[in-house]
Enzyme design. Structure first.
Site, PDB file in Angstrom:
ATOM      1  N   ARG A 146      -0.482 -10.678  10.348  1.00 44.50           N
ATOM      2  CA  ARG A 146       0.785 -10.108  10.841  1.00 44.50           C
ATOM      3  C   ARG A 146       1.926 -11.105  10.631  1.00 44.50           C
ATOM      4  O   ARG A 146       3.095 -10.727  10.667  1.00 44.50           O
ATOM      5  CB  ARG A 146       0.730  -9.795  12.342  1.00 44.50           C
ATOM      6  CG  ARG A 146      -0.281  -8.773  12.818  1.00 44.50           C
ATOM      7  CD  ARG A 146      -0.301  -7.513  12.025  1.00 44.50           C
ATOM      8  NE  ARG A 146      -1.289  -7.568  10.962  1.00 44.50           N
ATOM      9  CZ  ARG A 146      -1.321  -6.761   9.913  1.00 44.50           C
ATOM     10  NH1 ARG A 146      -0.394  -5.854   9.755  1.00 44.50           N
ATOM     11  NH2 ARG A 146      -2.258  -6.877   8.977  1.00 44.50           N
ATOM     12  N   LYS A 165       0.815  -1.215   0.000  1.00 45.32           N
ATOM     13  CA  LYS A 165       0.000   0.000   0.000  1.00 45.32           C
ATOM     14  C   LYS A 165       0.852   1.270   0.000  1.00 45.32           C
ATOM     15  O   LYS A 165       0.627   2.178  -0.818  1.00 45.32           O
ATOM     16  CB  LYS A 165      -0.906  -0.029   1.232  1.00 45.32           C
ATOM     17  CG  LYS A 165      -1.644   1.264   1.512  1.00 45.32           C
ATOM     18  CD  LYS A 165      -2.574   1.103   2.692  1.00 45.32           C
ATOM     19  CE  LYS A 165      -1.845   0.850   3.985  1.00 45.32           C
ATOM     20  NZ  LYS A 165      -1.162   2.051   4.511  1.00 45.32           N
ATOM     21  N   THR A 166       1.822   1.363   0.915  1.00 46.71           N
ATOM     22  CA  THR A 166       2.634   2.575   1.016  1.00 46.71           C
ATOM     23  C   THR A 166       3.424   2.803  -0.265  1.00 46.71           C
ATOM     24  O   THR A 166       3.595   3.945  -0.715  1.00 46.71           O
ATOM     25  CB  THR A 166       3.594   2.486   2.225  1.00 46.71           C
ATOM     26  OG1 THR A 166       2.821   2.220   3.407  1.00 46.71           O
ATOM     27  CG2 THR A 166       4.360   3.779   2.405  1.00 46.71           C
ATOM     28  N   ASP A 175      -5.020   7.861   3.232  1.00 47.63           N
ATOM     29  CA  ASP A 175      -4.532   6.529   3.588  1.00 47.63           C
ATOM     30  C   ASP A 175      -5.403   5.966   4.714  1.00 47.63           C
ATOM     31  O   ASP A 175      -5.978   6.712   5.510  1.00 47.63           O
ATOM     32  CB  ASP A 175      -3.074   6.650   4.048  1.00 47.63           C
ATOM     33  CG  ASP A 175      -2.404   5.304   4.230  1.00 47.63           C
ATOM     34  OD1 ASP A 175      -2.871   4.318   3.630  1.00 47.63           O
ATOM     35  OD2 ASP A 175      -1.413   5.239   4.972  1.00 47.63           O
ATOM     36  N   GLU A 176      -5.493   4.638   4.820  1.00 43.64           N
ATOM     37  CA  GLU A 176      -6.255   3.960   5.875  1.00 43.64           C
ATOM     38  C   GLU A 176      -7.692   4.499   5.941  1.00 43.64           C
ATOM     39  O   GLU A 176      -8.218   4.821   7.015  1.00 43.64           O
ATOM     40  CB  GLU A 176      -5.560   4.131   7.242  1.00 43.64           C
ATOM     41  CG  GLU A 176      -4.127   3.633   7.293  1.00 43.64           C
ATOM     42  CD  GLU A 176      -4.003   2.111   7.343  1.00 43.64           C
ATOM     43  OE1 GLU A 176      -5.033   1.437   7.179  1.00 43.64           O
ATOM     44  OE2 GLU A 176      -2.883   1.627   7.536  1.00 43.64           O
ATOM     45  N   GLN A 220      -9.686  -4.767   7.360  1.00 44.33           N
ATOM     46  CA  GLN A 220      -8.844  -4.394   8.495  1.00 44.33           C
ATOM     47  C   GLN A 220      -9.434  -3.227   9.283  1.00 44.33           C
ATOM     48  O   GLN A 220      -8.709  -2.516   9.981  1.00 44.33           O
ATOM     49  CB  GLN A 220      -7.429  -4.059   8.022  1.00 44.33           C
ATOM     50  CG  GLN A 220      -6.707  -5.250   7.395  1.00 44.33           C
ATOM     51  CD  GLN A 220      -5.262  -4.924   7.052  1.00 44.33           C
ATOM     52  OE1 GLN A 220      -4.395  -4.854   7.924  1.00 44.33           O
ATOM     53  NE2 GLN A 220      -4.991  -4.728   5.773  1.00 44.33           N
TER      54      GLN A 220
END
Length: 687
Positions: free
Chosen positions: A620, A30-31, A230-231, A261
């Site tokens: 994770r 994503k980043t 973002d998010e 998420q």
């Protein structure tokens, strides 16, 4: 063309106009997409300063800024489709910040329209509790009925849903909420009277400005040609409406996130914002990032199977970019003590193997109580560990003391700060004298500072007047110093002039504790120096606001802790955004995960959120995943049989065998004993 982007990432980077939803599954880069897209916009002629990118933590914002500028550096071909801008334009940067930092800037320009001073202050937690305590005292509510911290939690929840004081009483349900509603108006009035806002107000007041003042909204929206969020799944109502207001004129809005998420409903996040994006922006392009670069195929199989049980979601499946790896292990233990012993013992053995590192291991818990047994065992086996989610740097007593001095230097009428330091370090001003001054100030309708400068009006003794005169002279001296030295030198002056070092040496005989507290003082000086270095125009008020924003996040402390070679012990909520080679998810039982509160309320949407939380934990893990549960767990000192989590059955393709449970998490109409059910859930690892 940027190397290393897969086709979906490339499409997101190359889409430069119109609304776009990028559904970025866990571990899908994503980043990388966001930073490459920012760089690509600039290469194609968008002026850097007309790009706004918003995220939720200062760490994420800083990383995004750094990576975007790194992609543009060294091109040297002028502005154009492939070159970075040159000359003065090269100094311009995209505005990449947190939501709250963005709102501070908007409020600095326009907050006077809402009746606040242009130089408003941002309250820290200590200030908030002081004002909340005064508000509760006004309505004759003591700690036994409602603590200030509990009132603030209720009010914060209302503010995150844009509930104003006038509306709170109509939606209050419990007695505590009705008391909080009565105190809410007084709390807000006192904040405004001090020219102060709390952290939630930054969003709430910005939303109010943009919705009630169309001219201001147009002015703020005109500042940008491109907006990236973002998010997006973590946005609350105020953030959602702020984004819509700023993006409406040009509609160049790119939001990135993952509905799977979304785990912060308890603090106001609404998953519906990302689910209904295409309805809000009908012409939106939707791009799915599904290639996962983090986890093995076996781990992703569990994750995909689990999250598919949530029906209200965007359809997507994570695909592994690496091999299958070992199948996740399901571990059943007799008791929670045995669970801790078994897992910590296994972690200790794996760390002792060649190449083993403690920092590669993470133990994830659902509740704040679970870590205790694991801490005990980690200590017994002398395994280094960090417990994430402890006290923030800015909540430490010595840091709050020194920040209060700086606040009073900046604004002597800041009474929460003033009353904290008037006798810190101790200078012989008694509690009775302070109480007298406050009562006199309240009766006269004047700031306490005015009485400190003229103590004869406050009815204090001659001896106290002399001490108070020394204190006010100290503040005046520090104000004079503040006008001519750098920020870090001002902090040093506060430490020296107040003899704060000597006071720490007097109070704390244990050299380890004394050194730790002095290290905090040193770190505050370092923070002032770092702020000064990073700003063209740095002043004390700006630093205090920067600290207030940073103090609300614990991400910096979290990163420092994770740099240590130690096992990470944390809750599932704290693990969001992190990854570890080896993950242990413990307490996989009904009543723990899903949490008993969601079982009591029998709300499918809350079970869905618990399932998303479980999904976050599973994703994770990079290489190995272990899921554990105890067959019995003590409740009120007595061992009680447990029921394995339904999520274990769902992940292993045995959902139809999952036991039904009552509101307490106890099995009902189940076939066989808890041990039988546990064996069925754990049998998948043996097949």
């Amino acid at each position: 063309m940027d190397a290393g982007l897969n086709p979906a990432q490339r499409e997101a980077v190359d889409t430069l106009a119109g609304p776009m939803l990028v559904l970025a599954g866990a571990g899908t880069g994503k980043t990388r997409v966001v930073t490459h897209r920012i760089a690509n916009l600039i290469r194609h002629g968008t002026r850097p300063e007309r790009i706004l990118a918003v995220t939720f933590t200062r760490k994420a914002a800083g990383e995004m800024q750094e990576r975007a500028l790194a992609l543009l550096s060294g091109k040297g071909r002028g502005r154009g489709k492939r070159g970075a801008p040159r000359g003065k334009a090269a100094d311009a940067r995209p505005q990449i910040s947190t939501f709250h930092a963005l709102c501070v800037q908007v409020l600095r320009r326009h907050i006077t329209h809402l009746g606040y001073p242009a130089k408003f202050s941002i309250c820290d937690r200590g200030d908030q509790e002081s004002i909340a305590r005064a508000a509760l005292r006004e309505i004759r509510v003591g700690n036994d009925s409602l603590k200030p911290g509990d009132m603030l939690a209720i009010v914060s929840g209302w503010k995150s849903r844009s509930v104003r004081p006038g509306h709170a009483a109509s939606i209050a349900v419990s007695d505590r909420e009705h008391l909080a509603a009565a105190a809410y108006r007084r709390y807000q009035t006192q904040l405004k009277a001090r020219g102060a806002v709390d952290f939630d107000d930054l969003l709430l007041l910005t939303e109010e400005l943009l919705t009630k003042h169309p001219k201001i909204c147009r002015e703020e929206a005109r500042a940008f040609d491109q907006i990236l969020i973002d998010e997006y799944q973590d946005t609350n109502g105020s953030q959602y409406r702020i984004v819509k207001s700023l993006a409406a004129p040009h509609r160049n809005l790119c939001v990135v996130g993952d509905d799977d998420q979304s785990i912060y409903a308890w603090r106001g996040a609404e998953v519906q914002h990302i689910l209904r994006f295409a309805r809000d922006w009908p012409e939106a392009k939707v791009i799915r990032l599904e290639e996962n670069y983090r986890s093995t195929g076996s781990i992703l199989k569990y994750a995909n199977t689990l999250i598919a049980f949530n029906s209200n979601r965007h359809d997507k499946v994570l695909r592994p970019a690496r091999g299958d790896g070992p199948r996740p292990q399901i571990m059943q233990l007799q008791t929670e003590t045995e669970e801790a012993e078994k897992i910590v013992g296994e972690v200790a053995r794996r760390i002792a193997e060649p190449g083993g590192r403690a920092k590669d291991f993470c133990i994830l818990c659902r509740t704040n109580e679970q870590p205790r047994a694991f801490e005990t065992e980690l200590r017994r086996l002398k395994v280094p560990y960090v417990l994430l989610g402890g006290m923030s740097f800015f909540d430490r007593k010595e840091v709050r003391d020194l920040l209060s001095y700086l606040k009073v230097v900046d604004d002597p009428t800041d009474e929460a700060a003033l009353l904290r330091i008037v006798n810190t370090p101790a200078r012989g001003i008694g509690a009775g004298t302070i109480k007298n001054l406050v009562e006199t100030a309240v009766a006269a309708g004047v700031p306490v500072w005015e009485l400190l400068e003229h103590p004869e009006k406050g009815g204090v003794s001659p001896a106290a007047r002399k001490v108070l005169a020394g204190f006010t002279q100290l503040i005046h001296d520090l104000q004079e110093i503040a006008d001519r030295v750098k920020l870090e030198n001002l902090v040093e002056a506060v430490v020296d002039r107040t003899r704060y070092r000597e006071d720490l040496e007097r109070q704390y005989q244990d050299p380890l504790e004394r050194d730790a507290r002095m290290a905090s003082v040193e770190e505050l000086i370092n923070a002032a120096a770092a702020y000064q270095k990073g700003k063209k125009k740095a002043d004390l008020r700006g630093f205090l606001n920067d600290v207030a924003l940073g103090g609300s996040e614990q991400s910096d402390d979290k990163e420092k802790q994770l740099d240590r070679n130690a096992v990470a012990l944390m809750t599932l909520h704290s693990a969001k955004g992190l990854e570890f080679p080896h993950v242990y998810m413990v307490g996989m039982e009904e009543g723990i995960l899903p949490h008993k509160r969601t079982l009591e309320e029998a709300d499918d949407s809350q079970i869905d959120e618990e399932r998303r939380l479980c999904y976050v934990g599973v994703t994770r893990a990079q290489e190995t995943l272990t899921l554990s549960f105890a067959l019995t767990r003590r409740k009120w000192g007595k061992p009680r049989e447990t029921v394995p989590s339904r999520f274990l059955f769902e992940m292993t393709g045995q959902a139809e065998r999952a036991p039904r449970v009552d509101k307490g998490g106890n099995a009902i109409k189940a076939v066989g004993s808890g041990k039988d059910k546990a064996r069925r859930a754990s049998s998948s690892r043996k097949r």
